[in-house]
Motif scaffolding. Sequence first.
Motif, short mmCIF file in Angstrom:
data_model
loop_
_atom_site.label_atom_id
_atom_site.label_comp_id
_atom_site.label_asym_id
_atom_site.label_seq_id
_atom_site.Cartn_x
_atom_site.Cartn_y
_atom_site.Cartn_z
N HIS A 96 -2.82 -0.40 -6.92
CA HIS A 96 -3.23 -0.17 -8.31
C HIS A 96 -4.66 -0.61 -8.55
N GLU A 136 -7.14 -7.69 -4.56
CA GLU A 136 -5.80 -8.26 -4.59
C GLU A 136 -5.00 -7.64 -3.46
N GLU A 147 -3.33 -0.35 -13.86
CA GLU A 147 -2.78 -1.55 -14.49
C GLU A 147 -3.76 -2.02 -15.56
N HIS A 174 -10.11 -5.59 -10.85
CA HIS A 174 -9.75 -5.76 -9.44
C HIS A 174 -9.15 -4.49 -8.86
N ALA A 178 -6.20 -3.43 -6.01
CA ALA A 178 -5.08 -4.02 -5.28
C ALA A 178 -4.65 -3.10 -4.14
#
Length: 133
Positions: A8, A129, A55, A79, A81
């Motif tokens: 994500h 992440e 997200e 971020h 991921a």
Amino acid sequence: MKVLKIDHLGIAVKSIDEGKKFWTDVLELEFEGSETVESQKVTTAFFPVGESEVELLESTAPDGPIAKYLEKKGEGIQHIAFRVENIEEALSELKEKGVKLIDEKPRIGAGGAKIAFLHPKATHGVLVELCER
Ligand code: ZN
């Protein structure tokens, strides 16, 4: 270490109610629901896109990491991921390679996923992440 896919993109917003309109009304993505992760002072909302998800992240406290991010940089991608096969293995491999980590051990994120962050200094400015679900 096996990276399976981009899991994500984490996007910091001031308000999920406001921020989600673009994703649902304009891009017509499905809103999968939201969840508050108290330990990280954040509410998350997920919008699946093919094999990945968007997200949205809204802070639940003025001293939370998302509140601090918004203060410094404003709304935007916070971020990226990557889903890995085995997060413990990935973290110990990264440690061996001398990669600076924020989380030496995985913690539990939204949806019960095991997550860990790498330090942006190790990635040329991208907060990465890792997650395992
Ligand atoms: Zn995330």
